[in-house]
Each structure stands twice: as C-alpha cells, then as structure tokens.
Design a protein around this motif. Structure first.
Motif, PDB file in Angstrom:
ATOM      1  N   ALA A  54       4.941   3.037  -7.342  1.00 13.11           N
ATOM      2  CA  ALA A  54       3.865   4.151  -6.828  1.00 13.11           C
ATOM      3  C   ALA A  54       2.729   3.588  -6.215  1.00 13.11           C
ATOM      4  CB  ALA A  54       3.595   5.218  -7.765  1.00 13.11           C
ATOM      5  N   GLY A  55       2.238   3.766  -4.980  1.00 15.12           N
ATOM      6  CA  GLY A  55       1.185   3.472  -4.344  1.00 15.12           C
ATOM      7  C   GLY A  55       1.469   2.053  -3.634  1.00 15.12           C
TER       8      GLY A  55
ATOM      9  N   GLU B 173       4.583   1.362  -1.792  1.00 17.30           N
ATOM     10  CA  GLU B 173       5.780   1.498  -1.223  1.00 17.30           C
ATOM     11  C   GLU B 173       5.837   0.937   0.032  1.00 17.30           C
ATOM     12  OE1 GLU B 173       4.843   5.402  -3.707  1.00 17.30           O
ATOM     13  OE2 GLU B 173       3.636   3.913  -2.157  1.00 17.30           O
TER      14      GLU B 173
ATOM     15  N   TYR C 115       0.866  -1.171   0.181  1.00 12.28           N
ATOM     16  CA  TYR C 115       0.110  -0.118  -0.077  1.00 12.28           C
ATOM     17  C   TYR C 115       0.758   1.217  -0.211  1.00 12.28           C
ATOM     18  CZ  TYR C 115      -4.056  -3.010   1.446  1.00 12.28           C
ATOM     19  OH  TYR C 115      -4.900  -3.884   1.485  1.00 12.28           O
ATOM     20  N   ARG C 116       0.226   2.580  -0.251  1.00 15.44           N
ATOM     21  CA  ARG C 116       0.860   3.626  -0.098  1.00 15.44           C
ATOM     22  C   ARG C 116       1.325   4.090   1.398  1.00 15.44           C
ATOM     23  NH1 ARG C 116      -4.737   4.985  -0.866  1.00 15.44           N
ATOM     24  NH2 ARG C 116      -5.289   6.417   0.832  1.00 15.44           N
TER      25      ARG C 116
END
Length: 217
Positions: free
Chosen positions: A66-67, A69, A23-24
């Motif tokens: 991205a998103g 990490e 998830y981010r």
C-alpha cells in the motif's frame, strides 16, 4: 570477482545513473507522465533513492504494498548523485569512520544526505551476504534532486510485475534476463569511500554501522 561487503551497484551511463522509488499512483503516475514530480510530492520530508532494483522490489513488494504501487526508475545526473555522496553522513555510527558518537550525531543533523547500507536481495528477495546503498535526501538535497538532477522518470511497475510473475512461476532464468543491468559504480575517491563505509573486494568487514535500521523508506 568477490563482491565487496558494501558497494554501489547501479545501471548508469557516462552522464546519468538510475535510482528507484515507489509511490502511490496519485504521485507516481503524474511523475512518470510529466517527467517531474508533481506539486503533491512533498519536498519538506526525507525521500530515499535506491540504485538497486531488487532492493526496491524488496521494499515495495514488487509494487504490491500500500502506498508503493507505482515503481519509478528515476534517471538523474551523475554530478548530482556524486554531490549527494559527498554531502552524505552514514545513518549509523561506525567506529573507524567517525571519531566518536557525538561527532557522528552532529554530522548527521547537518548533512542533507543520509547513506545507509542494507543487505542486497536475490530474485526471491532473500538477503545476500553483501550490502547495497540507499540514500536519504532532505532539505537542499531534495530540492536539487527534483529541480536539477532529474533527467527522466519512467514507470517500471509493469516490469516489476512481469519479473515477479516469472519468479513466482519458478522461471528464474527468464526473470534474471529482464533485470536492469547493474554494475559496480566507481568511487575513485578513497576518502569518500572511507566516509561512506564502502568496501572493495577482499577488504575486511570492519566498519559495520551500529544500530542501522534496514527498513528506511
């Protein structure tokens, strides 16, 4: 022993099994800190859980996409995981498993869990000649996952980065020693194994899903 074409491989104990998600940081870090998914985590959408660490690494690019990490190891009760398996429908139509395509489509719409088989990955994230399971949870399954099944949530992003650095440096032996110890997960129910399209070593590969994407979230 020859690997089955489709089999569940996971780190598990007598009572729990570890699955992976990414998830981010705004979602992943509070989840790991509190041991529960935060209010910002959406329960009204499908969420995919992956028992295979290396398949998760392939999906999230070692925690660099991205998103994605923050890589989480989510320990859930085996009772819950097996509920998800029993209530799953394959994400693609399979001759010999489903009576016909229309029946499969009806089952897919009703099922709270979606089962998908994707090529397992090696340390360089290249595809291997056998597949591992990921489960898409929706509706009731999402609520059960968040509120009933989850035992603990750990941030394993540092582990992902450490293994990635070793792989990038060519030290595959050291990287392999850091991997979670995954082993075949027992599916004692023959009917369940058939409905999931799972195979045992030496079984013919005659139930390959048709039209299944390999990039589910």
């Amino acid at each position: 022993m020859e690997e089955p074409q489709r089999g569940i491989r996971a780190a598990y104990s007598d009572s729990t099994i570890t699955v992976y998600q990414a998830y981010r940081p705004e979602i992943g870090q509070p989840a790991a800190r509190e041991g529960r998914f935060p209010a910002a985590w959406k329960r009204d959408r499908m969420t995919w859980i992956k028992p295979s660490f290396l398949w998760m690494m392939y999906r999230c690019g070692w925690g660099t996409k991205a998103g994605q990490e923050t890589v989480l190891a989510v320990e859930i009760g085996r009772d819950g995981f097996e509920w998800a398996l029993r209530h799953a429908c394959l994400s693609g139509y399979v001759r010999g498993v489903h009576p016909d395509r229309a029946t499969w489509q009806r089952q897919l719409k009703r099922a709270p869990t979606r089962a998908q088989w994707d090529p397992e990955r090696d340390l360089r994230l290249q595809p291997l000649p056998y597949r591992s399971l990921q489960l898409g949870l929706s509706g009731e399954a999402v609520r059960r996952y968040a509120d009933e099944w989850t035992v603990s949530i750990r941030d394993v992003t540092p582990l992902a980065h450490e293994i990635h650095a070793l792989v990038s440096g060519g030290d595959l032996d050291s990287a392999a020693r850091l991997l979670p110890q995954e082993r075949p997960y027992p599916l004692g129910d023959e009917d369940l194994a058939h409905r999931l399209g799972a195979q045992r070593p030496g079984s013919p590969d005659d139930s390959r899903p048709i039209g299944v994407a390999e990039t589910a979230g």
